[in-house]
Design a protein around this motif. Structure first.
Motif, PDB file in Angstrom:
ATOM      1  N   GLU A 193     -38.480  13.652 -26.030  1.00  0.00           N
ATOM      2  CA  GLU A 193     -37.111  13.335 -26.432  1.00  0.00           C
ATOM      3  C   GLU A 193     -36.263  13.089 -25.182  1.00  0.00           C
ATOM      4  N   THR A 203     -36.693  16.436 -22.028  1.00  0.00           N
ATOM      5  CA  THR A 203     -38.042  16.987 -22.170  1.00  0.00           C
ATOM      6  C   THR A 203     -38.610  17.280 -20.797  1.00  0.00           C
ATOM      7  N   GLY A 262     -31.330  23.307 -26.016  1.00  0.00           N
ATOM      8  CA  GLY A 262     -32.069  22.756 -27.140  1.00  0.00           C
ATOM      9  C   GLY A 262     -33.145  21.775 -26.739  1.00  0.00           C
ATOM     10  N   LEU A 286     -36.707  20.173 -24.954  1.00  0.00           N
ATOM     11  CA  LEU A 286     -38.113  20.299 -25.341  1.00  0.00           C
ATOM     12  C   LEU A 286     -38.979  20.529 -24.108  1.00  0.00           C
ATOM     13  N   TRP A 306     -37.728  30.408 -24.898  1.00  0.00           N
ATOM     14  CA  TRP A 306     -38.372  29.297 -25.593  1.00  0.00           C
ATOM     15  C   TRP A 306     -38.884  29.741 -26.959  1.00  0.00           C
ATOM     16  N   THR A 317     -42.789  25.506 -31.392  1.00  0.00           N
ATOM     17  CA  THR A 317     -42.544  24.793 -32.644  1.00  0.00           C
ATOM     18  C   THR A 317     -43.788  24.107 -33.199  1.00  0.00           C
ATOM     19  N   ARG A 356     -39.178  24.735 -27.900  1.00  0.00           N
ATOM     20  CA  ARG A 356     -37.773  24.352 -27.937  1.00  0.00           C
ATOM     21  C   ARG A 356     -36.948  25.400 -27.197  1.00  0.00           C
ATOM     22  N   SER A 357     -36.073  24.932 -26.290  1.00  0.00           N
ATOM     23  CA  SER A 357     -35.212  25.843 -25.560  1.00  0.00           C
ATOM     24  C   SER A 357     -34.183  26.504 -26.488  1.00  0.00           C
ATOM     25  N   ARG A 358     -34.013  27.796 -26.325  1.00  0.00           N
ATOM     26  CA  ARG A 358     -32.990  28.519 -27.088  1.00  0.00           C
ATOM     27  C   ARG A 358     -31.726  28.707 -26.256  1.00  0.00           C
TER      28      ARG A 358
END
Length: 221
Positions: free
Chosen positions: A57, A118, A146, A148, A196, A199, A213-215
């Motif tokens: 992404e 990403t 958020g 990747l 992280w 997913t 996915r980053s938190r």
């Protein structure tokens, strides 16, 4: 006696890249050898690589990009991408392929920190630095909130931190350096405290991948 050189920066790694073929290994102190797939690294992106690249992404940061096949594939497809590698030989080859690359460590200051859509840790590069938790923490600083991360793990369930050296199997070796091997479950254990959330997992042939996915909180750029 074997001739010791700097890891990833001189013979035998640079020599293998110039020839575009092995044999080349990571050697543990106990003599165990992990084959390094120089021929694949110096070829174009294959089906397994593309399975990861198609999931990317936004702009893409390839950490430990090696001779640049992934950055070349991304840029030829019109994607914004940057490779990062500590090996001068790898960076030179990547630039000849037309990919934008910087000659740095992932732990050095990098362009657009906190803005990448990403990050990629392919070809076992979750092992960089020998401390997966520290590496994952560093990558949270590089991608946007958020963002990747796609990691190619070891194919088996393993979680080890060791010292290794590059070895050509014929007497030439590099200096010892820390490395890690991490399987899918171990990656998820290390990733949660680093911010992280795993997913997706998938397999292509014998290669295994995990998308995370980053938190990290914030306003995505």
């Amino acid at each position: 006696m074997p001739v010791a050189t700097r890891p990833w920066s001189a013979d035998p790694y640079a020599h293998a890249l110039r020839r575009r073929r092995g044999p080349l290994f990571l050697r543990r102190a106990d003599g165990w050898l992990l084959p390094l797939d120089v021929e694949r690294w110096c070829a174009g992106a294959d089906a397994a690589d593309l399975s990861a690249l198609h999931r990317c992404e936004g702009s893409v940061l390839d950490l430990g990009c090696g001779p640049g096949r992934l950055v070349a594939a991304l840029t030829s497809a019109g994607r914004s991408a940057l490779g990062v590698d500590v090996s001068e030989a790898a960076v030179d080859r990547a630039r000849r392929l037309g990919g934008p690359v910087v000659h740095r460590s992932v732990f050095d200051e990098l362009p657009d920190e906190g803005g990448w859509g990403t990050a990629l840790l392919m070809d076992g590069n979750i092992g960089i630095g020998g401390d997966p938790a520290a590496l994952l923490g560093r990558v949270t600083q590089l991608v946007r909130p958020g963002g990747l991360l796609i990691v190619e793990t070891a194919p088996q369930e393993v979680d080890e931190r060791v010292e290794v050296q590059v070895d050509d199997g014929r007497g030439a070796t590099g200096a010892l350096f820390p490395w890690a091997r991490v399987g899918p479950r171990a990656l998820e254990r290390h990733s949660r405290p680093a911010g992280w959330r795993a997913t997706t997992r998938w397999t292509v042939g014998e290669r295994r991948f995990t998308a995370l996915r980053s938190r990290r909180a914030g306003v995505p750029r």
